[in-house]
Design an enzyme around this catalytic site. Structure first.
Site, mmCIF file in Angstrom:
data_model
loop_
_atom_site.group_PDB
_atom_site.id
_atom_site.type_symbol
_atom_site.label_atom_id
_atom_site.label_comp_id
_atom_site.label_asym_id
_atom_site.label_seq_id
_atom_site.Cartn_x
_atom_site.Cartn_y
_atom_site.Cartn_z
ATOM 1 C CB CYS A 119 -0.978 -0.011 1.171
ATOM 2 S SG CYS A 119 -0.216 -0.001 2.816
ATOM 3 C CG HIS A 171 -4.556 -0.319 3.720
ATOM 4 N ND1 HIS A 171 -3.691 -0.978 2.878
ATOM 5 C CD2 HIS A 171 -5.630 0.031 2.953
ATOM 6 C CE1 HIS A 171 -4.220 -1.043 1.663
ATOM 7 N NE2 HIS A 171 -5.388 -0.430 1.682
ATOM 8 C CG HIS A 183 -6.774 0.410 -1.633
ATOM 9 N ND1 HIS A 183 -6.956 -0.534 -0.649
ATOM 10 C CD2 HIS A 183 -7.875 0.301 -2.440
ATOM 11 C CE1 HIS A 183 -8.108 -1.165 -0.831
ATOM 12 N NE2 HIS A 183 -8.683 -0.681 -1.909
#
Length: 212
Positions: A119, A171, A183
């Protein structure tokens, strides 16, 4: 960002990926990107001077690693054009760049399209292509930048989540407008669009930061 070497002009993404992989194996920070529809290029390095970048490129060309090359100057990045074209232009370029990586496989620790992204590797690559260096991890990216409330989210902001369930950021994605973000989710998945309104990400949302 300093001076960067740009090489190749490939119609097949596999060829761009192979060159980026070859350069990465030589310990060069290389990544490919979609220059425009149907055309892919590779960039690598972060040099303090144009002469230093040119010297490295000439050596690689002599070795047969690359063919023609172009030195990308700091003034050519989107962030360098913010004064004349405005912040909305930079934000649009960030979102445009993020879209080009949709479909790239997730890989833990990955920072390039050729090897796959995690990510924060994705957010790093997108911002780097637009002239801005980000910290490496999602937590570090969260701890820097300017805090943005959810109702003030703007394209190009970073959105953060606690997907590990430990009460901390684990994240990150790039907000693209309309309550959506791009993402790299997790192993077995690819870079994609998701919604902040989804039950999964909605309840794990931890905040947003702006670097623009």
């Amino acid at each position: 960002m300093g001076y960067t070497i740009q090489a190749g002009a490939f119609s097949a993404v596999e060829n761009a990926a192979n060159l980026a992989k070859c350069l990465t194996e030589q310990h060069l920070d290389a990544y490919y990107f979609q220059y425009r529809k149907g055309l892919y290029k590779v960039r690598f390095g972060n040099f303090q001077t144009e002469e230093e970048a040119s010297r490295e490129a000439v050596i690689l060309k002599a070795m047969g690693t690359i063919e023609d090359f172009y030195i990308v100057r700091p003034s050519e990045y989107a962030t360098a054009k913010e004064t004349t074209l405005g912040t909305p232009y930079v934000r649009d370029q960030v979102v445009k760049t993020a879209h080009t990586f949709v479909g790239v496989p997730y890989r833990w620790g990955g920072t390039t399209a050729s090897q796959g992204f995690d990510c924060s590797g994705l957010t790093m690559a997108v911002f780097k292509l637009n002239g801005l260096n980000l910290p490496r991890t999602s937590r570090q990216q969260f701890n820097r930048g300017f805090s943005v409330s959810r109702d003030k989210l703007t394209k190009g902001d970073l959105v953060f989540f606690d997907t590990a369930g430990r009460g901390d950021v684990s994240h990150v994605g790039i907000y693209i407008g309309d309550n959506k973000f791009i993402h790299a989710p997790r192993t077995g998945k690819t870079v994609r669009l998701s919604s902040l309104s989804s039950p999964y990400y909605g309840k794990r949302y931890r905040g947003a930061r702006s670097y623009l």
